[in-house]
Design a protein around this motif. Sequence first.
Motif, PDB file in Angstrom:
ATOM      1  N   PRO A  52       0.834  -1.209   0.000  1.00  0.00           N
ATOM      2  CA  PRO A  52       0.000   0.000   0.000  1.00  0.00           C
ATOM      3  C   PRO A  52       0.873   1.265   0.000  1.00  0.00           C
ATOM      4  CG  PRO A  52      -0.728  -1.562   1.683  1.00  0.00           C
ATOM      5  CD  PRO A  52       0.590  -2.056   1.177  1.00  0.00           C
ATOM      6  N   VAL A  92      -3.312  10.187  -0.756  1.00  0.00           N
ATOM      7  CA  VAL A  92      -3.506   8.817  -1.222  1.00  0.00           C
ATOM      8  C   VAL A  92      -4.944   8.412  -0.919  1.00  0.00           C
ATOM      9  CG1 VAL A  92      -2.852   6.403  -0.996  1.00  0.00           C
ATOM     10  CG2 VAL A  92      -1.084   8.172  -0.890  1.00  0.00           C
ATOM     11  N   SER A 146      -8.079   5.531  -1.269  1.00  0.00           N
ATOM     12  CA  SER A 146      -8.261   4.094  -1.445  1.00  0.00           C
ATOM     13  C   SER A 146      -8.897   3.792  -2.798  1.00  0.00           C
ATOM     14  CB  SER A 146      -9.112   3.518  -0.312  1.00  0.00           C
ATOM     15  OG  SER A 146     -10.373   4.167  -0.269  1.00  0.00           O
ATOM     16  N   GLU A 152      -5.334   3.974  -4.904  1.00  0.00           N
ATOM     17  CA  GLU A 152      -5.013   2.550  -4.915  1.00  0.00           C
ATOM     18  C   GLU A 152      -5.793   1.838  -6.025  1.00  0.00           C
ATOM     19  OE1 GLU A 152      -2.682   1.343  -3.381  1.00  0.00           O
ATOM     20  OE2 GLU A 152      -2.427   2.156  -1.369  1.00  0.00           O
ATOM     21  N   GLU A 153      -6.942   2.419  -6.384  1.00  0.00           N
ATOM     22  CA  GLU A 153      -7.779   1.850  -7.436  1.00  0.00           C
ATOM     23  C   GLU A 153      -8.576   2.974  -8.090  1.00  0.00           C
ATOM     24  OE1 GLU A 153     -11.490  -1.364  -7.963  1.00  0.00           O
ATOM     25  OE2 GLU A 153     -10.714  -0.840  -5.972  1.00  0.00           O
ATOM     26  N   PRO A 207      -6.836  -2.753  -8.126  1.00  0.00           N
ATOM     27  CA  PRO A 207      -6.258  -2.327  -6.852  1.00  0.00           C
ATOM     28  C   PRO A 207      -4.820  -2.783  -6.634  1.00  0.00           C
ATOM     29  CG  PRO A 207      -8.373  -3.459  -6.527  1.00  0.00           C
ATOM     30  CD  PRO A 207      -7.997  -3.614  -7.949  1.00  0.00           C
ATOM     31  N   HIS A 208      -3.988  -1.856  -6.149  1.00  0.00           N
ATOM     32  CA  HIS A 208      -2.661  -2.150  -5.591  1.00  0.00           C
ATOM     33  C   HIS A 208      -1.648  -2.741  -6.571  1.00  0.00           C
ATOM     34  CE1 HIS A 208      -4.318  -1.321  -1.622  1.00  0.00           C
ATOM     35  NE2 HIS A 208      -5.305  -2.164  -1.887  1.00  0.00           N
ATOM     36  N   ARG A 262       6.748  -0.291  -5.276  1.00  0.00           N
ATOM     37  CA  ARG A 262       5.626   0.583  -5.642  1.00  0.00           C
ATOM     38  C   ARG A 262       5.756   1.970  -5.019  1.00  0.00           C
ATOM     39  NH1 ARG A 262      -0.078   0.340  -3.928  1.00  0.00           N
ATOM     40  NH2 ARG A 262      -1.334   1.261  -5.584  1.00  0.00           N
TER      41      ARG A 262
END
Length: 255
Positions: free
Chosen positions: A4, A23, A25, A51-52, A68-69, A173
Amino acid sequence: MGEPLHESTIKHALGDRPVSVRVLSVTDSTNNEAKRHALSGTDVPTAIFAEEQTAGRGRMGRSFFSPPHTGIYLSLLLPDSGVLTDTVDLTTAAAVSVLRAIRTVTGISVGIKWVNDLYHRQKKVCGILAESFLAGDKRYIVIGVGINLYTEEFPEELAERAGSLSPADGSLRTALAAQTVAELYDAWKHPNREELMREYRAASVVLGRSVIYTENGREHRGIAEAIDERGRLLVRLSDGTLATLASGEISLQTN
């Protein structure tokens, strides 16, 4: 799947660059989120990650697959006060900036398909969308970047042309997120146009190749001959004339 992203870690990695970091989610599109944030009247450069994305956007109204991720989904919101303000200049600078970030963090060298896509192993691994807009009485720039870092499965309609960097190290990441913001900010604030264009041309996967493009509903074929100082693609057509493309979409011929 990567680790994350954390605002404090990215902010620390940016050093003394005056960039705010957010950031999320999930969001529809980080470029859309940047435009909503601009309504606050901010004068602070802001990096917005998700994240998505549920409706990630690319050029020409296309979508960008954003599970996601597994990728870097970023929009850098900038007040229109830097040296680079033209979206063509910005797109060119952004492509080189992301190329540099990928090389620095992963060691992978990618190519640039005019005008804004990055390729690795003959598949698209990154798309860039630069936009200029008004929010109230202020003008802003937003540079959207989507990088497929660890994405392994794509929708059927993308599987033939989309790929991932897939570095051996599965913990890059956050480092790539921070380095991408740093490179984008530095290129916007202190651009070296000659150096940027030299790197852009050197990384081109188009120059010397047969290409196809459509203009006014008509298909044209030719050889991509050069990229000029403004980032425009010069294509030598079969009748010997030289076409200058400032925007649009091209396809590479395979034979």
